[in-house]
Design a protein around this motif. Sequence first.
Motif, PDB file in Angstrom:
ATOM      1  N   ARG A  66       0.818  -1.211   0.000  1.00  0.00           N
ATOM      2  CA  ARG A  66       0.000   0.000   0.000  1.00  0.00           C
ATOM      3  C   ARG A  66       0.855   1.266   0.000  1.00  0.00           C
ATOM      4  NH1 ARG A  66      -3.762  -3.064   4.258  1.00  0.00           N
ATOM      5  NH2 ARG A  66      -2.259  -4.679   3.707  1.00  0.00           N
ATOM      6  N   SER A  67       1.993   1.219   0.692  1.00  0.00           N
ATOM      7  CA  SER A  67       2.869   2.398   0.730  1.00  0.00           C
ATOM      8  C   SER A  67       3.438   2.697  -0.649  1.00  0.00           C
ATOM      9  CB  SER A  67       4.002   2.166   1.730  1.00  0.00           C
ATOM     10  OG  SER A  67       3.501   1.929   3.034  1.00  0.00           O
ATOM     11  N   SER A  68       3.882   1.674  -1.363  1.00  0.00           N
ATOM     12  CA  SER A  68       4.437   1.898  -2.704  1.00  0.00           C
ATOM     13  C   SER A  68       3.346   2.331  -3.675  1.00  0.00           C
ATOM     14  CB  SER A  68       5.125   0.623  -3.208  1.00  0.00           C
ATOM     15  OG  SER A  68       4.226  -0.463  -3.237  1.00  0.00           O
ATOM     16  N   ALA A  69       2.128   1.788  -3.518  1.00  0.00           N
ATOM     17  CA  ALA A  69       1.015   2.249  -4.356  1.00  0.00           C
ATOM     18  C   ALA A  69       0.733   3.721  -4.104  1.00  0.00           C
ATOM     19  CB  ALA A  69      -0.233   1.417  -4.073  1.00  0.00           C
ATOM     20  N   ASN A  70       0.861   4.128  -2.867  1.00  0.00           N
ATOM     21  CA  ASN A  70       0.671   5.534  -2.496  1.00  0.00           C
ATOM     22  C   ASN A  70       1.697   6.426  -3.192  1.00  0.00           C
ATOM     23  OD1 ASN A  70      -0.264   7.822  -1.127  1.00  0.00           O
ATOM     24  ND2 ASN A  70       0.946   7.390   0.704  1.00  0.00           N
ATOM     25  N   ILE A  71       2.954   5.995  -3.167  1.00  0.00           N
ATOM     26  CA  ILE A  71       4.033   6.781  -3.789  1.00  0.00           C
ATOM     27  C   ILE A  71       3.875   6.806  -5.300  1.00  0.00           C
ATOM     28  CG2 ILE A  71       6.529   6.864  -4.173  1.00  0.00           C
ATOM     29  CD1 ILE A  71       6.817   5.645  -1.331  1.00  0.00           C
ATOM     30  N   GLN A  72       3.595   5.651  -5.885  1.00  0.00           N
ATOM     31  CA  GLN A  72       3.441   5.573  -7.343  1.00  0.00           C
ATOM     32  C   GLN A  72       2.260   6.408  -7.837  1.00  0.00           C
ATOM     33  OE1 GLN A  72       3.193   1.414  -8.374  1.00  0.00           O
ATOM     34  NE2 GLN A  72       5.092   0.925  -7.309  1.00  0.00           N
ATOM     35  N   SER A  73       1.266   6.636  -6.975  1.00  0.00           N
ATOM     36  CA  SER A  73       0.078   7.389  -7.362  1.00  0.00           C
ATOM     37  C   SER A  73       0.227   8.879  -7.092  1.00  0.00           C
ATOM     38  CB  SER A  73      -1.143   6.854  -6.615  1.00  0.00           C
ATOM     39  OG  SER A  73      -1.318   5.485  -6.865  1.00  0.00           O
TER      40      SER A  73
ATOM     41  N   ILE B  80       0.524  -3.666 -11.982  1.00  0.00           N
ATOM     42  CA  ILE B  80       1.364  -2.498 -12.272  1.00  0.00           C
ATOM     43  C   ILE B  80       2.185  -2.116 -11.047  1.00  0.00           C
ATOM     44  CG2 ILE B  80       1.278  -0.025 -12.791  1.00  0.00           C
ATOM     45  CD1 ILE B  80      -0.991  -0.611 -14.713  1.00  0.00           C
ATOM     46  N   VAL B  81       1.579  -2.193  -9.860  1.00  0.00           N
ATOM     47  CA  VAL B  81       2.318  -1.914  -8.629  1.00  0.00           C
ATOM     48  C   VAL B  81       3.495  -2.878  -8.501  1.00  0.00           C
ATOM     49  CG1 VAL B  81       2.200  -1.962  -6.106  1.00  0.00           C
ATOM     50  CG2 VAL B  81       0.334  -0.929  -7.414  1.00  0.00           C
ATOM     51  N   GLY B  82       3.240  -4.171  -8.727  1.00  0.00           N
ATOM     52  CA  GLY B  82       4.295  -5.176  -8.624  1.00  0.00           C
ATOM     53  C   GLY B  82       5.402  -4.964  -9.626  1.00  0.00           C
ATOM     54  N   TYR B  83       5.024  -4.640 -10.877  1.00  0.00           N
ATOM     55  CA  TYR B  83       6.044  -4.433 -11.909  1.00  0.00           C
ATOM     56  C   TYR B  83       6.945  -3.243 -11.574  1.00  0.00           C
ATOM     57  CZ  TYR B  83       8.264  -3.272 -16.314  1.00  0.00           C
ATOM     58  OH  TYR B  83       9.199  -2.960 -17.271  1.00  0.00           O
ATOM     59  N   LYS B  84       6.352  -2.166 -11.081  1.00  0.00           N
ATOM     60  CA  LYS B  84       7.150  -0.977 -10.765  1.00  0.00           C
ATOM     61  C   LYS B  84       8.123  -1.241  -9.619  1.00  0.00           C
ATOM     62  CE  LYS B  84       4.015   2.584 -12.508  1.00  0.00           C
ATOM     63  NZ  LYS B  84       3.166   3.769 -12.181  1.00  0.00           N
ATOM     64  N   LEU B  85       7.760  -2.157  -8.729  1.00  0.00           N
ATOM     65  CA  LEU B  85       8.668  -2.497  -7.632  1.00  0.00           C
ATOM     66  C   LEU B  85       9.796  -3.428  -8.090  1.00  0.00           C
ATOM     67  CD1 LEU B  85       6.236  -3.139  -4.636  1.00  0.00           C
ATOM     68  CD2 LEU B  85       7.907  -1.299  -4.833  1.00  0.00           C
ATOM     69  N   ALA B  86       9.551  -4.196  -9.136  1.00  0.00           N
ATOM     70  CA  ALA B  86      10.532  -5.212  -9.563  1.00  0.00           C
ATOM     71  C   ALA B  86      10.907  -5.040 -11.031  1.00  0.00           C
ATOM     72  CB  ALA B  86       9.969  -6.600  -9.310  1.00  0.00           C
ATOM     73  N   LYS B  87      11.186  -3.836 -11.440  1.00  0.00           N
ATOM     74  CA  LYS B  87      11.593  -3.595 -12.827  1.00  0.00           C
ATOM     75  C   LYS B  87      12.891  -4.335 -13.147  1.00  0.00           C
ATOM     76  CE  LYS B  87       9.546   1.011 -13.437  1.00  0.00           C
ATOM     77  NZ  LYS B  87       9.829   2.431 -13.657  1.00  0.00           N
ATOM     78  N   PRO B  88      13.048  -4.841 -14.364  1.00  0.00           N
ATOM     79  CA  PRO B  88      14.301  -5.512 -14.739  1.00  0.00           C
ATOM     80  C   PRO B  88      15.526  -4.623 -14.555  1.00  0.00           C
ATOM     81  CG  PRO B  88      12.583  -5.969 -16.356  1.00  0.00           C
ATOM     82  CD  PRO B  88      12.020  -4.943 -15.421  1.00  0.00           C
ATOM     83  N   SER B  89      15.355  -3.312 -14.694  1.00  0.00           N
ATOM     84  CA  SER B  89      16.490  -2.392 -14.557  1.00  0.00           C
ATOM     85  C   SER B  89      17.093  -2.438 -13.156  1.00  0.00           C
ATOM     86  CB  SER B  89      16.045  -0.962 -14.885  1.00  0.00           C
ATOM     87  OG  SER B  89      15.011  -0.543 -14.028  1.00  0.00           O
TER      88      SER B  89
END
Length: 539
Positions: free
Chosen positions: A322-329, A369-378
Amino acid sequence: MNSSNPFKNLKKDIPASIVVFFVALPLCLGIALASGAPPFAGLISGIIGGILVGSLSGSQLGVSGPAAGLAAIVAVAITDLGGFEIFLVAVVIGGLIQIVFGLLKLGIIGYYFPSSVIKGMLTGIGIIIFLKQIPHFFGLDKDPEGDWNFFQIDGENTFSEILSIGEYISPGATLVGCIALAILLLWSNVLQEKSKFFEIIQGPLVAVAVGIIYYIITSDAVYWNISEAHLVNVPVPDGFDSFIGQFKFPDFSQITNVDVIITGFTIAIVASLETLLCVEATDKIDPLKRVTPTNKELIAQGVGNVASGFIGGLPITQVIVRSSANIQSGGKTKMSAILHGFLLLASVILIPTLMNKIPLSVLAAILLIVGYKLAKPSIFKQMWSSGWRQFIPFIVTVLLLQFNFLLGVGVGLALGIIITLFQSYQNSHFLHAVESDVSGRHIVKMVLAEEVTFFNKATILRELDNLPRNTYLELDVSNTSYLDYDVVEILDDFREKAIYKEIDIKLISERGIVENPDSFIEFFKLRPKQDKFKFKRYK
């Protein structure tokens, strides 16, 4: 603009709170189900985590609520203690212990988690979120939302569940999930750059609205409809008395039960560790790089758990999903976390029937989308480029986290400590050999590091023992601010060996230069009042 003022950033915080609400709603229900607790208990802890803990917390972007990492502990405790009401006593006790932890300033532990482990935790959780949402996206909802364990409560594991999608695929759920995913990608990658209107009205809100409309329109269709099994399932009370009846209260007659007290300590320790880890992770991905006061956070979490236990809620921690979703939003202050709590409360009281028309596949699209942004291949490429000392704790944390949260973090942390000690072993000094002087003597310069502890004993002793006969050693401690007593003893022992090996020692410090000191121990203990030598006394 004051970035931390909760009332000056509502333009960003309100849309972010809506996204966090849609992420939190199925997780609160799913974690309760995975814990063997009433579904309403998950909603209670989500509401308290948002409103109460959000108000007391010093974290600007952290969001608190029921945690998947505690689900297994909760499930076992409810069974072993003999009932949910007895378990609630342990939740209250756990909250009180957390308050004591905060008053004792134990939150400082959070500052010692290695960066590689924090990044591994974020990435590992991102992978878990992504993999766990794939079945829900296609309409396979046997395993509840919030069950992050590799071995699931429905008897499957993460990969076997994905492989069995073809047997249970729901055309309607899949279609609306794809539509929702397309809306989310279009919104974030194209439309938000075109107009501020698309920043205020968030893509997830539109995706959910489209999902509800789709469900209503296709309710009579045979092939493309969405069954109730693929929808959110918020408890719907028949009236006020039914609503109040959903609250459970602790059985305080069991407060002296040893098993209850032990469970309370377990909840306090695990919840505190998860919170501190999430605080560090949230601060790391905060665009403004604000620092959360960890002791204040432990007290806030403790108060939240006491309140949650008193009215029938699950244990609360700060949670990274939820915290990362908050930041991403685009959330800016704690107001987004507080507002998401009020939205949960409003949904339970005012519109539970409407909430139960939301397809789970739409919420799965948001979490993908939340999961992908946390675990990008980069991120993997970046950590690989940082060297093996960073990459090994990172990748071990990522891999083991798939099986167990505390196992992944614990082993990653242990590796991080071992590597840090190894680095300390290697970096205790700088050794430079100079060509022999006119008399044929070897000249060796050894410069000690700023801090030299007992971990450096072995490497310094090895270097000293390997010095050849007839050497002139220049030992420079002028930049050393701390020298452990164990190391001073090694130097003193070497001084005696040096006499037999015809080695002369030149000690260089801020106090001057001493040739062949009589005693290193006495030298470092001498500290005349008029002398301005800054060397910290070894202890």
